[in-house]
Design a protein around this motif. Structure first.
Motif, PDB file in Angstrom:
ATOM      1  N   UNK A 211      -3.634  29.225 -21.471  1.00  0.00           N
ATOM      2  CA  UNK A 211      -3.640  28.165 -20.456  1.00  0.00           C
ATOM      3  C   UNK A 211      -5.051  27.764 -20.105  1.00  0.00           C
ATOM      4  N   UNK A 212      -5.974  28.764 -20.026  1.00  0.00           N
ATOM      5  CA  UNK A 212      -7.351  28.456 -19.685  1.00  0.00           C
ATOM      6  C   UNK A 212      -8.044  27.708 -20.818  1.00  0.00           C
TER       7      UNK A 212
ATOM      8  N   UNK B 243      -2.232  22.899  -2.921  1.00  0.00           N
ATOM      9  CA  UNK B 243      -3.544  23.274  -3.436  1.00  0.00           C
ATOM     10  C   UNK B 243      -3.883  22.386  -4.628  1.00  0.00           C
ATOM     11  N   UNK B 244      -5.159  22.170  -4.834  1.00  0.00           N
ATOM     12  CA  UNK B 244      -5.616  21.542  -6.078  1.00  0.00           C
ATOM     13  C   UNK B 244      -6.846  22.302  -6.538  1.00  0.00           C
ATOM     14  N   UNK B 245      -7.085  22.255  -7.815  1.00  0.00           N
ATOM     15  CA  UNK B 245      -8.171  23.060  -8.391  1.00  0.00           C
ATOM     16  C   UNK B 245      -9.248  22.160  -8.994  1.00  0.00           C
ATOM     17  N   UNK B 246     -10.472  22.650  -8.937  1.00  0.00           N
ATOM     18  CA  UNK B 246     -11.602  22.028  -9.622  1.00  0.00           C
ATOM     19  C   UNK B 246     -12.162  23.086 -10.573  1.00  0.00           C
ATOM     20  N   UNK B 247     -12.172  22.763 -11.825  1.00  0.00           N
ATOM     21  CA  UNK B 247     -12.539  23.739 -12.863  1.00  0.00           C
ATOM     22  C   UNK B 247     -13.775  23.261 -13.592  1.00  0.00           C
ATOM     23  N   UNK B 248     -14.695  24.238 -13.908  1.00  0.00           N
ATOM     24  CA  UNK B 248     -15.916  23.888 -14.632  1.00  0.00           C
ATOM     25  C   UNK B 248     -16.321  25.062 -15.527  1.00  0.00           C
ATOM     26  N   UNK B 249     -16.895  24.728 -16.638  1.00  0.00           N
ATOM     27  CA  UNK B 249     -17.298  25.759 -17.622  1.00  0.00           C
ATOM     28  C   UNK B 249     -18.632  26.383 -17.220  1.00  0.00           C
ATOM     29  N   UNK B 250     -18.730  27.725 -17.430  1.00  0.00           N
ATOM     30  CA  UNK B 250     -19.973  28.455 -17.150  1.00  0.00           C
ATOM     31  C   UNK B 250     -20.619  28.809 -18.477  1.00  0.00           C
TER      32      UNK B 250
ATOM     33  N   UNK C  35      -3.956  20.221 -10.844  1.00  0.00           N
ATOM     34  CA  UNK C  35      -3.139  21.196 -10.126  1.00  0.00           C
ATOM     35  C   UNK C  35      -3.496  22.608 -10.611  1.00  0.00           C
ATOM     36  N   UNK C  36      -3.389  23.612  -9.748  1.00  0.00           N
ATOM     37  CA  UNK C  36      -3.619  24.999 -10.198  1.00  0.00           C
ATOM     38  C   UNK C  36      -2.653  25.361 -11.325  1.00  0.00           C
ATOM     39  N   UNK C  37      -3.168  26.053 -12.319  1.00  0.00           N
ATOM     40  CA  UNK C  37      -2.335  26.451 -13.452  1.00  0.00           C
ATOM     41  C   UNK C  37      -1.276  27.444 -12.987  1.00  0.00           C
ATOM     42  N   UNK C  38      -0.071  27.227 -13.505  1.00  0.00           N
ATOM     43  CA  UNK C  38       1.054  28.082 -13.097  1.00  0.00           C
ATOM     44  C   UNK C  38       0.799  29.538 -13.408  1.00  0.00           C
ATOM     45  N   UNK C  39       0.266  29.843 -14.625  1.00  0.00           N
ATOM     46  CA  UNK C  39       0.093  31.238 -15.031  1.00  0.00           C
ATOM     47  C   UNK C  39      -1.019  31.892 -14.236  1.00  0.00           C
ATOM     48  N   UNK C  40      -2.021  31.102 -13.866  1.00  0.00           N
ATOM     49  CA  UNK C  40      -3.080  31.643 -13.011  1.00  0.00           C
ATOM     50  C   UNK C  40      -2.522  31.966 -11.642  1.00  0.00           C
ATOM     51  N   UNK C  41      -1.712  31.029 -11.109  1.00  0.00           N
ATOM     52  CA  UNK C  41      -1.076  31.269  -9.800  1.00  0.00           C
ATOM     53  C   UNK C  41      -0.263  32.571  -9.838  1.00  0.00           C
ATOM     54  N   UNK C  42       0.501  32.675 -10.919  1.00  0.00           N
ATOM     55  CA  UNK C  42       1.353  33.866 -11.023  1.00  0.00           C
ATOM     56  C   UNK C  42       0.526  35.141 -11.095  1.00  0.00           C
TER      57      UNK C  42
ATOM     58  N   UNK D 279     -17.284  31.602 -19.808  1.00  0.00           N
ATOM     59  CA  UNK D 279     -16.138  31.638 -18.913  1.00  0.00           C
ATOM     60  C   UNK D 279     -16.005  30.343 -18.120  1.00  0.00           C
ATOM     61  N   UNK D 280     -15.218  30.421 -17.080  1.00  0.00           N
ATOM     62  CA  UNK D 280     -14.953  29.227 -16.281  1.00  0.00           C
ATOM     63  C   UNK D 280     -14.970  29.580 -14.798  1.00  0.00           C
ATOM     64  N   UNK D 281     -15.406  28.579 -14.015  1.00  0.00           N
ATOM     65  CA  UNK D 281     -15.365  28.700 -12.564  1.00  0.00           C
ATOM     66  C   UNK D 281     -14.216  27.825 -12.060  1.00  0.00           C
TER      67      UNK D 281
END
Length: 608
Positions: free
Chosen positions: A168-169, A194-201, A178-185, A211-213
């Motif tokens: 998923x990532x 909730x909403x997510x902001x994702x960025x690569x590290x 939207x927050x990923x379902x598997x991450x939520x789980x 990885x990712x933030x």
């Protein structure tokens, strides 16, 4: 048939009803048209105002979400700008957590800084209540390091053999979503809003992704931004991720799902049918944040804003129509009543009622018509009276003539027998008087009322001849007229009464030089006849009375006489007011009577 008859009686033949109907139709159409365009203009303005308010709210949402996205980017920039912090984050994501802890212990013993590790992110959560979680994902070691708003941290291993998180990532797009379902789980975070902001590290040394933030923000906080900056607006606002999922929904209808009309948003501009017919406004996110702000304002809901305007315009339009129709109608009805009064009066006159008068004192056109009608009736009544009297006189004259014509041959024969007897006895003067009398009588009983000047002069001569014989050498007369005037027409018996006035009232019986002269001359288009005598004359006072009486109608007692007034009135009735009789006199000198009539020729008429 009934409708047709009613139309003819009340509309087709009624000018004022048609006037009111036409005016009312024009007024209603004009006011309705103006009201419609006014309502359209004002309602469009109100709709645009509502849409502007919604757009302002959308811009506030866009700014807020974009700020959150940029705040995440700033987090990474702060990490990259701080070498020690960057080294700590990279070490966490490249090695196991136990190795990271050992590494941190070594750093702690050699440095006094407390913000070079992950405490920096804990402080960010504490400073920003909108942040629900800050999550680090290690691509190499496949674990999640979770920081929550409550200050708790968790380390969750997500090995690909036991979890769908790594897959998923790998598929997750950077930006707002939207927050990923598997991450939520995995982290047990089931808060729906909730909403997510994702960025690569990336590793600062190798620039490879380590990885990712992931930062989870509370969607409910967006509502407070809208209400605080914009206030009330109609419809609802959505924030959609690039895959159509609902990141924010001000109506709380579509949270956690894909917006069902997301595929239509690219084809509709301005308005369209979604759940219902609505106004649609979209704002694309700046940069690579990957979200779309959508404003949906159902037309039925927006229409409520101008319902009161619609009722107000209808009320004002109705009032204007009533005022614009009723007030002129009252004036028209008043004019109609006055006009009908004139029409009824005219119909009464048609039946012979000449006493009708219209009581209207107003100064407008109908008032002038009414006064003119009254004056016309008065003049007509006076004219009828004059004509009626003339007819009465004519009938009286005809009756007199008819009575005089009773067995005229017997009277003529009798006078002829008497005349022949006088001749046989040698009484010539008597025979001449009888002859003149017979000729006069014959002329008088003829029915014609218009004779030639020559005939009237001959009759006058016969009458004077009778009195010449009667008074022998005491009386003389003379008659003069141009021979070219002999056939001009004049009223019968217009000279004899004037000559008779002299014989009866003016002649001096004790004198021997009594004389009367009758002279007719033509002047332009008028024939003037002058009768002049040398009689006793008329006193000045009596002369003034006679002159005044010439213009007055005769009384019943005077109708049997054929004197001066009778001749004057007959001339005026026959030829007009500009003709008639004039008299002058001086006591002991004589009297002069002048009459004049038109210079006509031919046969003329036989009756007045």
């Amino acid at each position: 048939m009934g409708l047709r008859r009613a139309y003819q009686n009340y509309i087709s033949n009624n000018f004022f009803v048609k006037l009111i109907l036409i005016f009312s139709i024009i007024t209603v159409l004009t006011i309705v048209t103006l009201s419609y365009f006014t309502f359209q203009t004002m309602s469009e303005s109100m709709i645009q105002n509502e849409l502007n308010k919604q757009r302002d709210a959308m811009e506030s949402v866009n700014r807020y979400v974009n700020n959150k996205y940029e705040s995440v980017q700033l987090m990474l920039q702060d990490v990259y700008r701080n070498p020690k912090l960057s080294e700590n984050v990279t070490y966490l994501l490249k090695y196991s957590f136990q190795e990271y802890v050992m590494h941190r212990l070594d750093q702690f013993s050699s440095s006094s800084s407390t913000l070079t590790g992950l405490d920096y992110f804990k402080n960010l959560i504490a400073d920003d209540p909108d942040i629900a979680n800050i999550i680090f994902y290690s691509s190499e070691k496949q674990f999640l390091y979770v920081n929550s708003q409550q200050g708790l941290t968790k380390l969750i291993y997500t090995n690909a053999s036991r979890s769908f998180v790594p897959d998923a990532m790998a598929l997750q797009n950077p930006g707002v979503s939207l927050p990923n379902y598997w991450v939520r789980q995995s982290i047990n975070q089931w808060e729906p809003k909730l909403y997510s902001v994702q960025s690569t590290i990336n590793d600062m040394g190798t620039l490879k992704s380590v990885g990712q933030l992931i930062v989870y923000f509370n969607s409910e906080r967006i509502k407070s931004v809208i209400s605080g900056n914009v206030g009330n607006y109609h419809g609802y606002i959505l924030v959609l991720a690039s895959d159509g999922k609902v990141v924010f929904d001000s109506s709380d209808q579509y949270y956690g799902s894909i917006y069902p009309y997301a595929d239509k948003l690219n084809t509709l501009t301005g308005s369209g049918v979604l759940q219902e017919d609505s106004y649609i406004t979209t704002l694309a996110s700046p940069g690579n944040s990957g979200y779309l702000v959508v404003g949906i304002a159902p037309k039925s809901e927006v229409a409520k804003t101008y319902k009161s305007l619609q009722r107000l315009i209808i009320l004002i339009s109705t009032a204007c129509i009533l005022v614009a129709v009723i007030i002129p109608s009252l004036f028209v009805i008043n004019f109609a009543k006055r006009t009908n009064k004139i029409i009824r009066s005219m119909r009464k006159v048609e039946t012979g009622d000449m006493t009708v008068r219209i009581q209207d004192t107003k100064g407008d056109e109908l008032g002038q018509i009414s006064r003119g009608f009254n004056e016309m009736l008065g003049e007509l009544t006076r004219y009828i009276e004059r004509v009626y009297k003339a007819e009465i006189k004519q009938k009286h004259t005809e009756m007199t003539a008819m009575q005089a014509r009773i067995n005229p041959h017997f009277l003529y024969n009798t006078l002829e027998v008497i005349r022949m007897r006088a001749i046989s006895q040698g009484i010539t003067d008597v025979s001449e008087m009888i002859y003149s009398l017979a000729m006069l009588f014959k002329s008088f009983v003829q029915q014609q009322t218009v004779v030639t000047l020559r005939e009237e002069m001959e009759n006058c001569s016969r009458y004077l001849e009778l009195f010449r014989i009667r008074y022998k050498d005491k009386f003389s007369y003379s008659l003069h007229y141009d021979r070219e005037l002999a056939e001009r027409k004049m009223i019968k018996m217009s000279l004899q009464p004037l000559v008779e006035n002299y014989i009866v009232h003016g002649m001096r019986t004790d004198g021997t030089d009594n004389e009367i002269t009758v002279c007719a001359v033509g002047e332009a288009d008028v024939i003037r006849v002058t009768i002049q005598d040398n009689g006793i004359g008329i006193p000045q006072g009596r002369l003034e009375e006679i002159k005044r009486s010439l213009d007055l109608p005769e009384t019943e007692e005077e109708e049997s006489s054929l004197g001066l007034r009778s001749v004057n009135e007959r001339l005026k009735l026959m030829y007009g007011k500009e003709y008639g009789v004039e008299i002058t006199s001086q006591p002991a000198i004589g009297t002069t009577v002048t009459l004049w009539f038109p210079y006509s020729e031919g046969s003329g008429g036989d009756n007045v």
